[in-house]
Motif scaffolding. Structure first.
Motif, PDB file in Angstrom:
ATOM      1  N   MET A 128       0.782  -0.981  -0.051  1.00  0.00           N
ATOM      2  CA  MET A 128      -0.135   0.051  -0.076  1.00  0.00           C
ATOM      3  C   MET A 128       0.897   1.223   0.041  1.00  0.00           C
ATOM      4  N   ASP A 129       0.667   2.208  -1.098  1.00  0.00           N
ATOM      5  CA  ASP A 129       1.470   3.383  -1.168  1.00  0.00           C
ATOM      6  C   ASP A 129       0.954   4.426  -0.297  1.00  0.00           C
ATOM      7  N   LYS A 130       1.615   5.588  -0.245  1.00  0.00           N
ATOM      8  CA  LYS A 130       1.380   6.613   0.660  1.00  0.00           C
ATOM      9  C   LYS A 130       0.070   7.230   0.192  1.00  0.00           C
ATOM     10  N   ASN A 131      -0.432   7.368  -1.074  1.00  0.00           N
ATOM     11  CA  ASN A 131      -1.743   7.860  -1.341  1.00  0.00           C
ATOM     12  C   ASN A 131      -2.883   7.225  -1.004  1.00  0.00           C
ATOM     13  N   ASN A 132      -2.629   5.707  -1.071  1.00  0.00           N
ATOM     14  CA  ASN A 132      -3.709   4.894  -0.383  1.00  0.00           C
ATOM     15  C   ASN A 132      -4.016   4.925   0.931  1.00  0.00           C
ATOM     16  N   ILE A 133      -2.664   5.001   1.730  1.00  0.00           N
ATOM     17  CA  ILE A 133      -3.026   5.066   3.169  1.00  0.00           C
ATOM     18  C   ILE A 133      -3.811   6.699   3.294  1.00  0.00           C
ATOM     19  N   LEU A 134      -3.206   7.730   2.565  1.00  0.00           N
ATOM     20  CA  LEU A 134      -4.143   9.067   3.068  1.00  0.00           C
ATOM     21  C   LEU A 134      -5.533   8.952   2.392  1.00  0.00           C
ATOM     22  N   ASN A 135      -5.797   8.176   1.634  1.00  0.00           N
ATOM     23  CA  ASN A 135      -7.277   8.171   1.199  1.00  0.00           C
ATOM     24  C   ASN A 135      -7.936   7.287   2.025  1.00  0.00           C
ATOM     25  N   THR A 136      -7.416   6.068   2.610  1.00  0.00           N
ATOM     26  CA  THR A 136      -7.804   5.162   3.494  1.00  0.00           C
ATOM     27  C   THR A 136      -8.286   5.889   4.852  1.00  0.00           C
ATOM     28  N   SER A 137      -7.301   6.827   5.406  1.00  0.00           N
ATOM     29  CA  SER A 137      -7.437   7.590   6.666  1.00  0.00           C
ATOM     30  C   SER A 137      -8.536   8.502   6.388  1.00  0.00           C
ATOM     31  N   ASN A 138      -8.408   9.222   5.300  1.00  0.00           N
ATOM     32  CA  ASN A 138      -9.524  10.111   5.089  1.00  0.00           C
ATOM     33  C   ASN A 138     -10.998   9.864   5.032  1.00  0.00           C
ATOM     34  N   ASP A 139     -10.979   8.377   4.412  1.00  0.00           N
ATOM     35  CA  ASP A 139     -12.494   7.753   4.650  1.00  0.00           C
ATOM     36  C   ASP A 139     -12.900   7.545   5.820  1.00  0.00           C
ATOM     37  N   LEU A 140     -11.864   6.865   6.611  1.00  0.00           N
ATOM     38  CA  LEU A 140     -12.188   6.401   8.195  1.00  0.00           C
ATOM     39  C   LEU A 140     -12.484   7.605   9.045  1.00  0.00           C
ATOM     40  N   ARG A 141     -11.890   8.838   8.481  1.00  0.00           N
ATOM     41  CA  ARG A 141     -12.080  10.071   9.422  1.00  0.00           C
ATOM     42  C   ARG A 141     -13.583  10.544   9.128  1.00  0.00           C
ATOM     43  N   TRP A 142     -14.273  10.493   8.153  1.00  0.00           N
ATOM     44  CA  TRP A 142     -15.564  10.855   7.935  1.00  0.00           C
ATOM     45  C   TRP A 142     -16.563   9.793   8.347  1.00  0.00           C
ATOM     46  N   GLN A 143     -16.015   8.640   8.338  1.00  0.00           N
ATOM     47  CA  GLN A 143     -17.011   7.433   8.737  1.00  0.00           C
ATOM     48  C   GLN A 143     -17.059   7.673  10.487  1.00  0.00           C
ATOM     49  N   ILE A 144     -16.025   7.893  11.001  1.00  0.00           N
ATOM     50  CA  ILE A 144     -16.268   8.077  12.658  1.00  0.00           C
ATOM     51  C   ILE A 144     -16.975   9.556  13.228  1.00  0.00           C
ATOM     52  N   GLY A 145     -17.120  10.272  12.094  1.00  0.00           N
ATOM     53  CA  GLY A 145     -17.881  11.370  12.357  1.00  0.00           C
ATOM     54  C   GLY A 145     -16.888  12.624  12.812  1.00  0.00           C
ATOM     55  N   GLU A 146     -17.787  13.655  12.888  1.00  0.00           N
ATOM     56  CA  GLU A 146     -16.765  14.883  13.397  1.00  0.00           C
ATOM     57  C   GLU A 146     -16.718  15.130  14.831  1.00  0.00           C
TER      58      GLU A 146
END
Length: 210
Positions: free
Chosen positions: A1-19
């Protein structure tokens, strides 16, 4: 998993857990801290509430009563293990050695087993296994449940606390008292239990001296 995939995954998880996740986490931490402080801190002028666990702690960890209570409880556990195991051991020995063993010998003779095979399987493997079950199983079946009850009641950590200063004088850890107690039931279990000791040096001492 490259850097962009990690950032995209973390961004998706961020919105899933809520603000409000960080706010809720902070509130939960402060609530737990407040509960702990209320139970542990006594302010001037507060009326002291009676707590059975604290009163019991003062007794079982006191310099006067701690050791006598510890010796009494462990002696009762060992007495129940030794005396109580005699009866099931006798029943198992009678069943496996006096009844099943002759039946297996007759069965082997009827099946036409050669003497060496019958001796190896029945007089060797079976008898050894039967003796181990008859002698070892009852004490372990009594000792370890009793030891588990003491652990569930929270008494074993108090034993380690009481003996910590004595074991430290010999370069060991107070938790070794628990592993040595388990060694009365089975030394292998006592050696395995040394994993609760964090220090590698003290763990090695516990394994060697268990």
């Amino acid at each position: 998993m490259d850097k962009n995939n990690i950032l995209n995954t973390s961004n998706d998880l961020r919105w899933q857990i809520g603000e409000g996740f960080h706010d809720k986490l902070t509130e939960a931490i402060y609530a737990d801290a407040s509960t702990i402080a209320q139970n542990a801190v006594t302010k001037k002028g507060d009326v002291k509430k009676f707590r059975f666990d604290k009163s019991l702690d003062k007794i079982v960890t006191s310099k006067t009563w701690g050791f006598p209570i510890m010796i009494l409880i462990l002696s009762v556990v060992l007495w129940l293990t030794i005396i109580g195991a005699n009866y099931p051991s006798g029943l198992l020995a009678q069943l496996l050695l006096d009844n099943v063993h002759p039946w297996l010998k007759n069965l082997a003779n009827l099946a036409g087993f050669p003497w060496w095979l019958s001796g190896f399987l029945i007089d060797g493997v079976y008898l050894a296994l039967a003796w181990v079950i008859a002698v070892m199983l009852p004490p372990m079946a009594i000792f370890f449940p009793l030891f588990t009850l003491l652990e569930d009641f929270g008494y074993l950590p108090r034993v380690a606390f009481n003996l910590d200063s004595l074991f430290k004088k010999s370069g060991a850890h107070g938790k070794q008292a628990l592993t040595m107690s388990m060694g009365f039931g089975c030394n292998a279990a006592g050696v395995v239990a040394t994993r609760i000791i964090d220090s590698p040096r003290e763990r090695l001492i516990a394994i060697i001296t268990n």
